[in-house]
Write an enzyme that holds these catalytic residues in place. Sequence first.
Site, short mmCIF file in Angstrom:
data_model
loop_
_atom_site.label_atom_id
_atom_site.label_comp_id
_atom_site.label_asym_id
_atom_site.label_seq_id
_atom_site.Cartn_x
_atom_site.Cartn_y
_atom_site.Cartn_z
N ARG A 121 -5.47 -4.09 19.50
CA ARG A 121 -4.13 -3.52 19.22
C ARG A 121 -3.30 -4.37 18.26
O ARG A 121 -2.08 -4.29 18.24
CB ARG A 121 -3.35 -3.31 20.53
CG ARG A 121 -4.03 -2.34 21.45
CD ARG A 121 -3.07 -1.83 22.51
NE ARG A 121 -3.76 -0.93 23.42
CZ ARG A 121 -4.42 -1.34 24.50
NH1 ARG A 121 -4.44 -2.61 24.83
NH2 ARG A 121 -5.04 -0.46 25.24
N LYS A 143 0.22 -0.96 3.41
CA LYS A 143 -0.58 0.26 3.63
C LYS A 143 -2.03 -0.18 3.80
O LYS A 143 -2.56 -0.90 2.96
CB LYS A 143 -0.49 1.20 2.42
CG LYS A 143 0.72 2.10 2.42
CD LYS A 143 0.58 3.14 1.32
CE LYS A 143 1.81 4.00 1.20
NZ LYS A 143 1.74 4.93 0.06
N GLU A 185 -1.20 -0.19 -13.01
CA GLU A 185 -0.30 -0.15 -11.85
C GLU A 185 0.90 -1.07 -12.07
O GLU A 185 2.01 -0.79 -11.62
CB GLU A 185 -1.04 -0.53 -10.55
CG GLU A 185 -2.18 0.42 -10.17
CD GLU A 185 -1.72 1.73 -9.48
OE1 GLU A 185 -0.51 2.01 -9.45
OE2 GLU A 185 -2.61 2.47 -9.00
N LYS A 225 8.00 -3.49 -6.23
CA LYS A 225 7.37 -2.84 -5.07
C LYS A 225 8.02 -3.33 -3.77
O LYS A 225 8.29 -2.54 -2.86
CB LYS A 225 5.85 -3.10 -5.06
CG LYS A 225 5.19 -2.45 -3.86
CD LYS A 225 3.72 -2.18 -3.99
CE LYS A 225 3.24 -1.44 -2.74
NZ LYS A 225 1.83 -1.17 -2.71
N GLU A 235 7.35 5.37 3.80
CA GLU A 235 7.32 6.46 2.81
C GLU A 235 8.01 7.75 3.29
O GLU A 235 7.47 8.85 3.15
CB GLU A 235 5.88 6.74 2.37
CG GLU A 235 5.82 7.37 0.99
CD GLU A 235 4.40 7.47 0.44
OE1 GLU A 235 3.76 6.43 0.25
OE2 GLU A 235 3.96 8.60 0.20
N ARG A 239 9.76 5.40 -1.36
CA ARG A 239 8.43 4.81 -1.57
C ARG A 239 7.49 5.79 -2.27
O ARG A 239 6.56 5.38 -2.95
CB ARG A 239 7.83 4.32 -0.24
CG ARG A 239 6.52 3.55 -0.45
CD ARG A 239 6.09 2.73 0.74
NE ARG A 239 4.85 2.02 0.43
CZ ARG A 239 4.31 1.07 1.17
NH1 ARG A 239 4.90 0.67 2.27
NH2 ARG A 239 3.17 0.48 0.79
N ASN A 243 3.99 6.60 -6.04
CA ASN A 243 2.83 7.48 -6.26
C ASN A 243 2.89 8.15 -7.62
O ASN A 243 2.09 9.05 -7.92
CB ASN A 243 2.75 8.55 -5.18
CG ASN A 243 2.60 7.94 -3.80
OD1 ASN A 243 1.94 6.91 -3.65
ND2 ASN A 243 3.21 8.55 -2.80
N HIS A 246 -0.07 9.68 -9.57
CA HIS A 246 -1.21 9.77 -8.65
C HIS A 246 -1.65 11.21 -8.36
O HIS A 246 -2.76 11.42 -7.90
CB HIS A 246 -0.92 9.02 -7.35
CG HIS A 246 -1.02 7.53 -7.51
ND1 HIS A 246 -0.23 6.81 -8.40
CD2 HIS A 246 -1.84 6.61 -6.93
CE1 HIS A 246 -0.55 5.54 -8.32
NE2 HIS A 246 -1.53 5.38 -7.45
N HIS A 250 -5.45 11.36 -8.66
CA HIS A 250 -6.41 11.66 -7.57
C HIS A 250 -7.29 12.86 -7.92
O HIS A 250 -8.47 12.89 -7.61
CB HIS A 250 -5.65 11.93 -6.26
CG HIS A 250 -5.15 10.67 -5.61
ND1 HIS A 250 -4.18 10.65 -4.64
CD2 HIS A 250 -5.48 9.37 -5.81
CE1 HIS A 250 -3.95 9.40 -4.26
NE2 HIS A 250 -4.72 8.60 -4.96
N HIS A 263 -9.72 3.79 -10.40
CA HIS A 263 -8.45 4.34 -9.92
C HIS A 263 -7.34 4.17 -10.98
O HIS A 263 -6.65 5.12 -11.33
CB HIS A 263 -8.08 3.62 -8.61
CG HIS A 263 -6.78 4.04 -8.03
ND1 HIS A 263 -6.58 5.27 -7.47
CD2 HIS A 263 -5.58 3.38 -7.95
CE1 HIS A 263 -5.33 5.36 -7.04
NE2 HIS A 263 -4.70 4.23 -7.33
#
Length: 368
Positions: A121, A143, A185, A225, A235, A239, A243, A246, A250, A263
């Site tokens: 946990r 993330k 990025e 960031k 997000e 936030r 993206n 993206h 993607h 990427h």
Amino acid sequence: MRTLQVKLPGREYDIDIGSNILQEQLPDFVLKKETDLAIVVTNTTLQNLYPDHISNVLKDTGVRVKTCILPDGEQYKNLDTLSRIFDFLMNVSANRKTLLIAFGGGVIGDMAGFAAATFVRGIPYIQIPTTLLAHVDSSVGGKTAVNHPLGKNTIGSFKQPEYVCIELSFLNTLPSRELKAGYIELLKHGIIHDEKLFDYAQNHSLEPLDFDYLEEAIFRSCAIKVRVVEQDETEAGIRATLNFGHTLGHLIETHAGYGKYLHGEAVGTGICFAAFVSWRRNELPENEWERIKSYLSKIITPIKLPPLQKEQFRELILHDKKAHKQAVNFILLNKLGESFIQQETSVEMLWNEFNAFAENCPELVELG
Ligand code: NAD
Ligand code: GLY
């Protein structure tokens, strides 16, 4: 060395950025943790390039260090590989005080972070990113995820690291293609939130590597960031601007086939597309669209996509995590350095714009 502080209440941490800093900074941090066991999670490429590097850096601390070596590649960022980390942790009798150290690019960082979020946990972890993409993006902000066969980064959690050490000298061995993809990025952070960072980057070249320049540029990029993550860790709002680029990015990665484009390469084209749409919708001045396009097209390679029909485009766009009610939240620019979220953008509009983009910018995207 520059240091940034991430001020998330109860989960504060430092990000150190510099060259030849790891040897000095890491042992101090680990000693403060008062743990007797640290597990390094890395991959075969890093282990070959830097054999037992982290164990050697920590050898005088008295902390027991074990290294879990995973196969290299995005295709291994899945539940099976994650299980290998859990098996390793069980076999060395890891417990809640055990410190996990992610040593690698974004793939290793995301997997080690998710293992740290879930093993017993939750155990502490730190990031030692080794790619430019991981320096400016994946090691910061908490993330963590693995991929599901039907969707990238769909199984994960938010789990902040306790420390990030951005050692620039690892970039000496990073292939040029990876370096450029990570740089996209970094530029993205300037394009969406800080025109001055974009100006600064335009006045310097990425290669040959100049660590004074990179230290400053990475510091500024991470600062952007960090400011965003401090306002919206999970997000719910701002936030999502991170993206930017993206949605098409993607789509390109999936439609071209995972691995064909990195990427950052796919996102670079996605950034140009989002800037193009921003200009066509009278949000972004034409000269700023031209400036973004001409700079990015010097860095990214043109994307060649297999034939794409409207229905397939719709499915790919709506498959994205950010899709909702048959529409997407699309990030646009109202000027260089300022972005906003366009809620419920229609796929129809994006399809029309995508075709106009391919027609207007054959140097960026070629449709088969
Ligand atoms: P990567 O981790 O696959 O690294 C790219 C390649 O470079 C790999 O082959 C790796 O072994 C190699 N490598 C790493 N460091 C090296 C070095 N110093 N010298 C030589 N080779 C080296 O890819 P990446 O671009 O670092 O990260 C991409 C991943 O990051 C994706 O899975 C993406 O989803 C994730 N990501 C996560 C976040 C986040 O916020 N968590 C943000 C952006 C991207
Ligand atoms: N890479 C986007 C984010 O961390 O939110």
